[in-house]
Design an enzyme around this catalytic site. Structure first.
Site, PDB file in Angstrom:
ATOM      1  CB  CYS A 134      -0.922  -0.019   1.224  1.00  0.00           C
ATOM      2  SG  CYS A 134      -1.886   1.484   1.401  1.00  0.00           S
ATOM      3  CB  CYS A 137      -0.458   2.413   4.110  1.00  0.00           C
ATOM      4  SG  CYS A 137      -1.979   1.769   3.445  1.00  0.00           S
ATOM      5  CG  ASP A 138       3.348   1.186   4.428  1.00  0.00           C
ATOM      6  OD1 ASP A 138       2.967   1.620   5.531  1.00  0.00           O
ATOM      7  OD2 ASP A 138       3.102   0.032   4.035  1.00  0.00           O
TER       8      ASP A 138
END
Ligand code: NAP
Length: 312
Positions: A134, A137-138
């Protein structure tokens, strides 16, 4: 006795939330079961720019939140739990979770799909510590760093582009010499100075012991191995449908996607399916929502039909 509903929806992505909104707005007693927080894969997407009505695009998390709010406005009940089994019980279905049971006249399955992994040694150990599925997300963890993206579809290229906002360099490794991604996304990626492409190559092993230092790749044409330096590896090689819990009950295709007809009806009368969990050709927010609406309306017709046959 388990509580009885007209519709139990499994999964709270855009298709499930849309089905929930349609059913609740039609005053049908409906509950949606979601193991995490509602939103599904779209909530992990930075920008959605092809959903009608948002000419400037919209953040994936924001649109997911709006969909949940809209469904709840019409009275959709949402429970934070995961369906583990569906059983047929006369005209009804019993949906079992680890701690409860729900009885329902019909079921809508919208459990989506989860990211496919590379299956390399160390992949599980490094997940969340250098391996990611993701970008949204990261990506912020890789400010100024060098990252590797594996995959050649829309997700890999879009997420690769998103990563260039943070990383100093993004190297995309694809197993063929042509991307599968939509041309407009490809054009943007090819024009991005921070992106480079390595063609005809597969991921062979993750490099690093305590932290990731790179990825060993193999040129499928020459058989030559090469070590690519990188602080993070983002894997976007497609998805696996979440259908393990119903594989004995419903007809699936050979890759595990639920087979539905045009009315979103599965092989079991009274069970409908929509969104990324079904076999289809176009996996988009707009198609997921459309299928959710069709599933809810047809579930409603089905319930009316059985109520007419067996009035209680
Ligand atoms: P996808 O379209 O299935 O693409 C998967 C990519 O990973 C392909 O390039 C494939 O290579 C590669 N791949 C598969 N298995 C691999 C392996 N074991 N090792 C190395 N590479 C592997 O998946 P996706 O990109 O996640 O997209 C899923 C669906 O969502 C698609 O229908 C897509 O159009 C849609 N989507 C749309 C948007 C948008 O419209 N904005 C954004 C994201 C996703 P090959 O090309 O050689 O098969």
């Amino acid at each position: 006795m388990p509580e009885t509903y007209d519709i139990v929806i499994l999964g709270g992505g855009p298709s499930g939330l849309t089905a929930g909104m349609y059913a609740s707005r039609a005053l049908i007693k409906t509950i949606l079961l979601e193991k995490l927080t509602p939103g599904g894969q779209i909530a992990l997407t930075d920008r959605v720019e092809n959903y009608p009505g948002f000419p400037d695009g919209i953040n994936g998390y924001d649109i997911a939140q709006l969909m949940e709010k809209q469904a709840k406005k019409f009275g959709l009940e949402i429970a934070n739990t995961e369906a583990k089994k569906i059983e047929k019980d006369g005209d009804n279905f019993i949906i079992k979770t680890d701690s409860a049971q729900y009885q329902s006249r019909s079921v809508i399955i919208s459990t989506g799909a989860m990211p496919r992994t590379l299956g390399l040694s160390g992949e599980v150990k490094f997940t969340g510590r250098g391996i990611s599925y993701c970008g949204t997300c990261d990506a912020p963890f890789f400010k100024g760093k060098e990252v590797i993206v594996v995959g050649g579809g829309d997700t890999a290229v879009e997420e690769g582009l998103y990563l260039t906002r943070f990383a100093g360099k993004v190297t995309l490794v694809h197993r063929r010499d042509k991307l599968r991604a939509t041309p407009i996304i490809q054009q943007r990626a090819f024009a991005n100075q921070k992106m480079r492409f390595i063609w005809n190559s597969t991921a062979e092993s993750i490099l690093g012991t305590d932290k990731i230092t790179g990825l060993k790749i193999k040129d499928v044409k020459t058989g030559a191995f090469k070590e690519l330096p990188g602080d993070g590896i983002f894997v976007f090689i497609g998805y696996i449908p979440n259908t393990g819990f119903i594989k004995e009950l419903i007809n699936l295709d050979k890759t595990g996607y639920i087979i539905t007809d045009g009315e979103m009806q599965t092989s079991v009368k009274g069970i409908f399916a929509c969104g990324d969990v079904i076999r289809k050709s176009l996996r988009q927010l707009v198609t997921a929502c459309g299928e959710g609406a069709v599933a809810a309306v047809n579930a409603q017709h089905y319930i009316e039909e059985i109520k007419n046959h067996h009035p209680t």
